[in-house]
Write an enzyme that holds these catalytic residues in place. Structure first.
Site, PDB file in Angstrom:
ATOM      1  N   HIS A 203       2.020   1.977  -3.481  1.00  0.00           N
ATOM      2  CA  HIS A 203       1.017   2.647  -4.319  1.00  0.00           C
ATOM      3  C   HIS A 203       1.097   4.157  -4.145  1.00  0.00           C
ATOM      4  O   HIS A 203       1.034   4.922  -5.114  1.00  0.00           O
ATOM      5  CB  HIS A 203      -0.387   2.180  -3.935  1.00  0.00           C
TER       6      HIS A 203
ATOM      7  N   GLU B 125       0.827  -1.212   0.000  1.00  0.00           N
ATOM      8  CA  GLU B 125       0.000   0.000   0.000  1.00  0.00           C
ATOM      9  C   GLU B 125       0.859   1.259   0.000  1.00  0.00           C
ATOM     10  O   GLU B 125       0.549   2.242  -0.682  1.00  0.00           O
ATOM     11  CB  GLU B 125      -0.927  -0.001   1.218  1.00  0.00           C
TER      12      GLU B 125
ATOM     13  N   ASP C 179       3.915  -4.364  -6.038  1.00  0.00           N
ATOM     14  CA  ASP C 179       4.462  -5.613  -5.486  1.00  0.00           C
ATOM     15  C   ASP C 179       5.982  -5.555  -5.428  1.00  0.00           C
ATOM     16  O   ASP C 179       6.597  -5.903  -4.419  1.00  0.00           O
ATOM     17  CB  ASP C 179       4.024  -6.798  -6.346  1.00  0.00           C
TER      18      ASP C 179
ATOM     19  N   GLU D 134      -0.081  -2.438 -10.069  1.00  0.00           N
ATOM     20  CA  GLU D 134      -0.016  -3.529  -9.098  1.00  0.00           C
ATOM     21  C   GLU D 134       1.320  -4.259  -9.177  1.00  0.00           C
ATOM     22  O   GLU D 134       1.896  -4.635  -8.156  1.00  0.00           O
ATOM     23  CB  GLU D 134      -1.173  -4.508  -9.316  1.00  0.00           C
TER      24      GLU D 134
END
Length: 512
Positions: free
Chosen positions: A144, A141, A209, A205
């Protein structure tokens, strides 16, 4: 733009706030472990207008989330997860997160929103087997946000994000009642934006990761924990499919594939292997966290706790809390006595939760001054800890020392204006002061401040009209003071209240 980043199930229990107190799967691209592509920490590349818009959107998200779902408000749990989150965030960002929310929801779920809001379900904590696995979720998170996935989008993708923000909030609210309803809401909110943003989401994404694994490594967490937690998610996803549970379209479109699990294992293998002692360095803390969440969320039975307490100090402490809540004081004291017989080094490893648990047991018996004495010793050792300030302030307020409680609480609201627990505690302290003050002037000021602090709690709960009502009442009382000997105190108070009314109206009128 991906908002929801882990969603493997959406079932939850009913519940209200206490007043008193997806990962998406995508194919990996092999990248060398040392190539951490983080943004420049100095400027973040955002204009003032973009920073302001992100701040407003983050605050709007916090206010709406707080107002719709049951939260895990326990200060020790909050402090523990926040400490991890802030440490991970510091590896990649200069700004602290705008806020951390822990949802009391058994599903494995976490999310990030523009402005630096990070959310995680208690189900994610209980599904993890270590602090490192939990760190892998939060690091994703943070990645992001640090990679500015929201700010790097085109206008149409920003519109898609706003749709997803609204969908996320609706789904979180629905999940408190019915998991399938939550899934349906999320599917509907995402369908309109899914086609145009799918490739963008996959890239984000994949990067989250990769960068997330490197963030957690730099923060001294085990990168191999990420594929381990992926395996847990994969197993849960397969179970959902077997049981024909309805999953949001986002999860169905990005299945937890064997490829992703394999790639994450391969990537983690690029990092040095940690020694056994390094792998276990966070385990004692995780044991305390796991069982604290079990007991505060009322997930564990007496049988579960007593069985686990034979081998777990975290479960032992949780059992003391459970007995205290059941008013089985003698049994709680017996377990506490067993803990106090441990060697000093073991007892110290349990602090400050050991003192917190003891103080709460005393509080259950109305022994507030004794509880305050125990907490004060810990608070002197750890003056920066939010949880100790909140627990101690409660004990001081209930032992008729509200002024001392205020001194502890005000810095918390200055550091984190969205701290609802601190605002509630300030309100209670001023209500106590208004009732016990020997001076009518002091009682009047305390009553006005109690209304002001209540309005802040209502603001961060998304109850804008209630917040304005509280401030209107405070303003009327303050205007009455202008005709008395307290007119000098009334003027600055009135200025503060007018500014607070303006801020709440701004928040109420904000539309993403």
């Amino acid at each position: 733009m991906t908002l929801l980043v882990i969603a493997t199930s959406a079932h939850s229990k009913d519940g209200d706030d206490s007043q008193a107190m997806a990962f998406a799967n995508h194919s990996w691209q092999t990248v060398e472990s040392q190539s951490l592509e983080l943004p420049n920490l100095r400027g973040q590349g955002l204009s003032f207008a973009e920073q302001y818009q992100n701040k407003m959107l983050g605050e709007w998200s916090l206010q709406n989330i707080n107002g719709r779902v049951k939260m895990e408000h326990d200060p020790w749990v909050q402090e523990t997860v926040k400490d991890m989150t802030w440490r991970l965030n510091a590896q990649a960002r200069q700004q602290a997160p705008l806020g951390l929310v822990i949802l009391d929801n058994p599903s494995i779920n976490a999310f990030a929103a523009p402005g630096g809001v990070i959310g995680i379900n208690t189900g994610t904590i209980l599904a993890a087997k270590s602090m490192d696995e939990l760190a892998s979720v939060i690091a994703h998170e943070v990645a992001h946000i640090s990679q500015r996935h929201y700010e790097h989008s085109a206008d149409e993708r920003k519109k898609a994000l706003l749709m997803q923000v609204g969908g996320m909030l609706a789904a979180i609210a629905a999940s408190a009642v019915d998991g399938d309803a939550a899934a349906a809401v999320m599917a509907g909110s995402q369908t309109a934006s899914m086609n145009s943003s799918m490739a963008f989401s996959r890239n984000n994404e994949r990067e989250a990761d990769r960068v997330g694994m490197q963030i957690m490594t730099q923060a001294s967490y085990d990168p191999r924990a990420m594929p381990r937690f992926f395996a847990t998610m994969n197993q849960q996803s397969q179970l959902n499919q077997v049981e024909n549970r309805f999953l949001p379209s986002f999860v169905r479109s990005h299945p937890l594939s064997d490829e992703r699990l394999s790639e994450s294992q391969s990537r983690a293998g690029q990092y040095p292997t940690l020694s056994l002692s390094q792998q276990q360095r966070h385990q004692a803390l995780f044991d305390l966290l796991y069982w604290r969440v079990q007991v505060t969320g009322k997930h564990a039975s007496e049988v579960t706790l007593t069985t686990a307490a034979k081998n777990s100090l975290g479960a032992k402490l949780a059992l003391v809390s459970w007995y205290g809540e059941q008013q089985r004081i003698e049994e709680a004291n017996e377990v506490l006595a067993q803990i106090n017989k441990l060697p000093n080094t073991q007892r110290q490893s349990l602090e400050p939760l050991l003192s917190i648990t003891h103080s709460q047991l005393l509080s259950e018996q109305g022994k507030w001054q004794q509880a305050a004495d125990i907490l004060e010793r810990q608070q002197r050792l750890y003056p920066e800890r939010r949880d100790l300030r909140l627990y101690l302030a409660e004990a001081l307020t209930n032992s008729n020392q509200p002024l001392r409680a205020q001194v502890l609480l005000k810095p918390l609201t200055e550091q984190q204006p969205s701290d609802r627990y601190a605002w509630q505690s300030l309100q209670l302290a001023n209500e106590k002061l208004a009732k016990t003050a020997t001076s009518p002037q002091l009682a009047n000021i305390a009553t006005i401040n109690a209304l002001r602090y209540r309005s802040y709690d209502q603001l961060w709960n998304g109850r804008y009209e209630s917040a304005l009502t509280s401030l209107t009442q405070a303003k009327q009382l303050t205007e009455n003071l202008q005709a008395t000997a307290q007119s000098n105190s009334a003027r600055p108070l009135l200025a503060n209240i007018n500014a607070e009314i303006k801020a709440i109206k701004t928040a109420k009128d904000f539309e993403p």
